[in-house]
Design a protein around this motif. Sequence first.
Motif, PDB file in Angstrom:
ATOM      1  N   HIS A 144     -27.505 -89.272 -51.628  1.00 50.45           N
ATOM      2  CA  HIS A 144     -27.539 -90.437 -52.517  1.00 50.45           C
ATOM      3  C   HIS A 144     -26.632 -91.519 -51.942  1.00 50.45           C
ATOM      4  CE1 HIS A 144     -29.670 -88.709 -56.003  1.00 50.45           C
ATOM      5  NE2 HIS A 144     -29.165 -87.567 -55.567  1.00 50.45           N
ATOM      6  N   TYR A 145     -27.068 -92.769 -52.091  1.00 49.46           N
ATOM      7  CA  TYR A 145     -26.336 -93.937 -51.608  1.00 49.46           C
ATOM      8  C   TYR A 145     -26.275 -94.954 -52.739  1.00 49.46           C
ATOM      9  CZ  TYR A 145     -27.573 -91.826 -47.122  1.00 49.46           C
ATOM     10  OH  TYR A 145     -27.731 -90.951 -46.076  1.00 49.46           O
ATOM     11  N   LEU A 146     -25.159 -95.682 -52.842  1.00 52.91           N
ATOM     12  CA  LEU A 146     -24.974 -96.614 -53.949  1.00 52.91           C
ATOM     13  C   LEU A 146     -24.230 -97.864 -53.487  1.00 52.91           C
ATOM     14  CD1 LEU A 146     -25.337 -96.820 -57.087  1.00 52.91           C
ATOM     15  CD2 LEU A 146     -23.025 -95.936 -57.257  1.00 52.91           C
ATOM     16  N   LEU A 147     -24.680 -99.023 -53.996  1.00 55.73           N
ATOM     17  CA  LEU A 147     -23.995-100.288 -53.755  1.00 55.73           C
ATOM     18  C   LEU A 147     -23.952-101.054 -55.057  1.00 55.73           C
ATOM     19  CD1 LEU A 147     -22.784-102.542 -51.935  1.00 55.73           C
ATOM     20  CD2 LEU A 147     -25.127-103.323 -51.552  1.00 55.73           C
ATOM     21  N   ARG A 148     -22.755-101.463 -55.445  1.00 59.53           N
ATOM     22  CA  ARG A 148     -22.594-102.344 -56.610  1.00 59.53           C
ATOM     23  C   ARG A 148     -21.982-103.639 -56.098  1.00 59.53           C
ATOM     24  NH1 ARG A 148     -21.760-101.322 -62.538  1.00 59.53           N
ATOM     25  NH2 ARG A 148     -21.384-103.426 -63.263  1.00 59.53           N
ATOM     26  N   ASP A 149     -22.727-104.715 -56.290  1.00 60.30           N
ATOM     27  CA  ASP A 149     -22.289-106.030 -55.831  1.00 60.30           C
ATOM     28  C   ASP A 149     -22.342-106.962 -57.038  1.00 60.30           C
ATOM     29  OD1 ASP A 149     -21.572-108.180 -54.241  1.00 60.30           O
ATOM     30  OD2 ASP A 149     -23.595-108.485 -53.449  1.00 60.30           O
ATOM     31  N   GLY A 150     -21.212-107.108 -57.713  1.00 61.88           N
ATOM     32  CA  GLY A 150     -21.196-107.866 -58.962  1.00 61.88           C
ATOM     33  C   GLY A 150     -22.019-107.135 -60.004  1.00 61.88           C
ATOM     34  N   ASN A 151     -23.022-107.800 -60.546  1.00 62.63           N
ATOM     35  CA  ASN A 151     -23.907-107.175 -61.539  1.00 62.63           C
ATOM     36  C   ASN A 151     -25.170-106.594 -60.910  1.00 62.63           C
ATOM     37  OD1 ASN A 151     -22.167-107.895 -63.629  1.00 62.63           O
ATOM     38  ND2 ASN A 151     -23.139-109.892 -63.877  1.00 62.63           N
ATOM     39  N   HIS A 152     -25.213-106.522 -59.593  1.00 64.76           N
ATOM     40  CA  HIS A 152     -26.371-105.974 -58.878  1.00 64.76           C
ATOM     41  C   HIS A 152     -26.056-104.549 -58.442  1.00 64.76           C
ATOM     42  CE1 HIS A 152     -27.668-110.294 -57.514  1.00 64.76           C
ATOM     43  NE2 HIS A 152     -27.494-110.193 -58.815  1.00 64.76           N
ATOM     44  N   VAL A 153     -26.923-103.609 -58.797  1.00 65.14           N
ATOM     45  CA  VAL A 153     -26.729-102.209 -58.431  1.00 65.14           C
ATOM     46  C   VAL A 153     -27.948-101.728 -57.653  1.00 65.14           C
ATOM     47  CG1 VAL A 153     -26.373 -99.868 -59.276  1.00 65.14           C
ATOM     48  CG2 VAL A 153     -25.314-101.787 -60.479  1.00 65.14           C
ATOM     49  N   GLN A 154     -27.696-101.146 -56.479  1.00 63.88           N
ATOM     50  CA  GLN A 154     -28.756-100.574 -55.658  1.00 63.88           C
ATOM     51  C   GLN A 154     -28.458 -99.093 -55.446  1.00 63.88           C
ATOM     52  OE1 GLN A 154     -28.207-103.721 -52.571  1.00 63.88           O
ATOM     53  NE2 GLN A 154     -30.437-103.588 -52.486  1.00 63.88           N
ATOM     54  N   HIS A 155     -29.486 -98.271 -55.573  1.00 66.75           N
ATOM     55  CA  HIS A 155     -29.360 -96.827 -55.396  1.00 66.75           C
ATOM     56  C   HIS A 155     -30.478 -96.357 -54.482  1.00 66.75           C
ATOM     57  CE1 HIS A 155     -30.540 -92.673 -56.693  1.00 66.75           C
ATOM     58  NE2 HIS A 155     -29.281 -92.479 -56.370  1.00 66.75           N
ATOM     59  N   MET A 156     -30.156 -95.446 -53.588  1.00 68.77           N
ATOM     60  CA  MET A 156     -31.175 -94.865 -52.716  1.00 68.77           C
ATOM     61  C   MET A 156     -30.982 -93.359 -52.675  1.00 68.77           C
ATOM     62  SD  MET A 156     -32.120 -95.548 -48.714  1.00 68.77           S
ATOM     63  CE  MET A 156     -30.550 -95.007 -48.083  1.00 68.77           C
ATOM     64  N   LYS A 157     -32.095 -92.654 -52.700  1.00 69.16           N
ATOM     65  CA  LYS A 157     -32.088 -91.195 -52.585  1.00 69.16           C
ATOM     66  C   LYS A 157     -32.995 -90.828 -51.423  1.00 69.16           C
ATOM     67  CE  LYS A 157     -34.498 -88.552 -55.417  1.00 69.16           C
ATOM     68  NZ  LYS A 157     -34.962 -87.773 -56.557  1.00 69.16           N
ATOM     69  N   VAL A 158     -32.477 -90.021 -50.488  1.00 71.47           N
ATOM     70  CA  VAL A 158     -33.256 -89.551 -49.348  1.00 71.47           C
ATOM     71  C   VAL A 158     -33.271 -88.026 -49.409  1.00 71.47           C
ATOM     72  CG1 VAL A 158     -33.454 -89.466 -46.835  1.00 71.47           C
ATOM     73  CG2 VAL A 158     -32.623 -91.540 -47.938  1.00 71.47           C
ATOM     74  N   THR A 159     -34.474 -87.455 -49.506  1.00 67.96           N
ATOM     75  CA  THR A 159     -34.638 -86.001 -49.578  1.00 67.96           C
ATOM     76  C   THR A 159     -35.362 -85.533 -48.330  1.00 67.96           C
ATOM     77  OG1 THR A 159     -34.769 -86.092 -51.978  1.00 67.96           O
ATOM     78  CG2 THR A 159     -35.571 -84.092 -50.930  1.00 67.96           C
ATOM     79  N   THR A 160     -34.783 -84.539 -47.660  1.00 67.65           N
ATOM     80  CA  THR A 160     -35.379 -83.962 -46.471  1.00 67.65           C
ATOM     81  C   THR A 160     -35.733 -82.514 -46.761  1.00 67.65           C
ATOM     82  OG1 THR A 160     -33.972 -85.377 -45.117  1.00 67.65           O
ATOM     83  CG2 THR A 160     -35.039 -83.535 -44.006  1.00 67.65           C
ATOM     84  N   LEU A 161     -36.994 -82.176 -46.539  1.00 67.86           N
ATOM     85  CA  LEU A 161     -37.481 -80.812 -46.718  1.00 67.86           C
ATOM     86  C   LEU A 161     -38.236 -80.446 -45.455  1.00 67.86           C
ATOM     87  CD1 LEU A 161     -37.894 -78.301 -48.473  1.00 67.86           C
ATOM     88  CD2 LEU A 161     -39.917 -79.395 -49.422  1.00 67.86           C
ATOM     89  N   GLY A 162     -37.597 -79.688 -44.600  1.00 68.68           N
ATOM     90  CA  GLY A 162     -38.186 -79.402 -43.296  1.00 68.68           C
ATOM     91  C   GLY A 162     -38.254 -80.680 -42.491  1.00 68.68           C
ATOM     92  N   LYS A 163     -39.461 -81.060 -42.063  1.00 69.51           N
ATOM     93  CA  LYS A 163     -39.644 -82.305 -41.309  1.00 69.51           C
ATOM     94  C   LYS A 163     -40.100 -83.443 -42.209  1.00 69.51           C
ATOM     95  CE  LYS A 163     -40.563 -80.184 -36.890  1.00 69.51           C
ATOM     96  NZ  LYS A 163     -41.426 -80.138 -35.718  1.00 69.51           N
ATOM     97  N   GLU A 164     -40.312 -83.169 -43.492  1.00 73.47           N
ATOM     98  CA  GLU A 164     -40.774 -84.189 -44.437  1.00 73.47           C
ATOM     99  C   GLU A 164     -39.572 -84.912 -45.041  1.00 73.47           C
ATOM    100  OE1 GLU A 164     -42.874 -84.144 -48.739  1.00 73.47           O
ATOM    101  OE2 GLU A 164     -43.843 -82.941 -47.181  1.00 73.47           O
ATOM    102  N   ILE A 165     -39.631 -86.245 -45.011  1.00 73.82           N
ATOM    103  CA  ILE A 165     -38.562 -87.080 -45.565  1.00 73.82           C
ATOM    104  C   ILE A 165     -39.160 -87.965 -46.648  1.00 73.82           C
ATOM    105  CG2 ILE A 165     -36.813 -88.829 -45.076  1.00 73.82           C
ATOM    106  CD1 ILE A 165     -36.986 -87.910 -42.109  1.00 73.82           C
ATOM    107  N   ASN A 166     -38.568 -87.943 -47.832  1.00 75.72           N
ATOM    108  CA  ASN A 166     -38.978 -88.819 -48.929  1.00 75.72           C
ATOM    109  C   ASN A 166     -37.791 -89.686 -49.320  1.00 75.72           C
ATOM    110  OD1 ASN A 166     -41.777 -88.074 -49.691  1.00 75.72           O
ATOM    111  ND2 ASN A 166     -40.842 -86.050 -49.851  1.00 75.72           N
ATOM    112  N   ALA A 167     -38.074 -90.943 -49.604  1.00 74.49           N
ATOM    113  CA  ALA A 167     -37.008 -91.868 -49.984  1.00 74.49           C
ATOM    114  C   ALA A 167     -37.400 -92.629 -51.242  1.00 74.49           C
ATOM    115  CB  ALA A 167     -36.721 -92.843 -48.854  1.00 74.49           C
ATOM    116  N   THR A 168     -36.398 -92.906 -52.063  1.00 77.45           N
ATOM    117  CA  THR A 168     -36.562 -93.723 -53.259  1.00 77.45           C
ATOM    118  C   THR A 168     -35.451 -94.765 -53.258  1.00 77.45           C
ATOM    119  OG1 THR A 168     -37.449 -91.860 -54.508  1.00 77.45           O
ATOM    120  CG2 THR A 168     -36.589 -93.719 -55.782  1.00 77.45           C
ATOM    121  N   VAL A 169     -35.838 -96.023 -53.427  1.00 78.57           N
ATOM    122  CA  VAL A 169     -34.861 -97.106 -53.551  1.00 78.57           C
ATOM    123  C   VAL A 169     -35.096 -97.754 -54.908  1.00 78.57           C
ATOM    124  CG1 VAL A 169     -33.992 -99.260 -52.585  1.00 78.57           C
ATOM    125  CG2 VAL A 169     -34.916 -97.507 -51.055  1.00 78.57           C
TER     126      VAL A 169
END
Length: 133
Positions: free
Chosen positions: A23-48
Motif C-alpha cells: 500500500h502507498y499513500l500521499l496526503r497533499d493538503g486536502n488531496h489524498v491518493q492511495h495505491m494498492k499493488v498485489t502480486t500473485l505469482g507473475k500476475e500484478i494487479n494495481a488499484t489507484v
Amino acid sequence: MRKTLFLAIAMLASGTAAAATDHYLLRDGNHVQHMKVTTLGKEINATVDVDFEPNPDEAGKHACSATVSDEAKSVGENELVLKKHIEGEARSCSVKIHLTPNGAKLEQSDECTYFAAGICSFSSNGKELVKIK
C-alpha cells in the motif's frame, strides 16, 4: 495414504503462490491518493484511488473521488503500467507507476480524465506516495 499425500502436495503448491500486497499513500493538503499493488505469482494487479477536497487555493472547485483498477504490466525494472479500457471507446487510461525503495510516483495519460475529472488526478505531480510498512 493417498489423501495424506495429496493434501501435502496441495499445501506445498499453495505456499508457493502466496500473494504480496503493498500500500502507498500521499496526503497533499486536502488531496489524498492511495495505491494498492498485489502480486500473485507473475500476475500484478494495481488499484489507484483518489479523494480530493478543494484546498484553499482551489476555491469554487468541487470535491471528487475516482478509482482505476486492473492488471498492471511490468515494463522495466521498478516500473509498472496500469491500463484501464474506457468502455465504448478505443482508448485507455494509462497510469505509469515508478516504484522506489520508499514509495512510488505516478503519471497519468490524458485519457485518465475520463475517470478522474475536475481537480482529481491520478498523477502524483512529482511527489512520492509513501510505502506503508
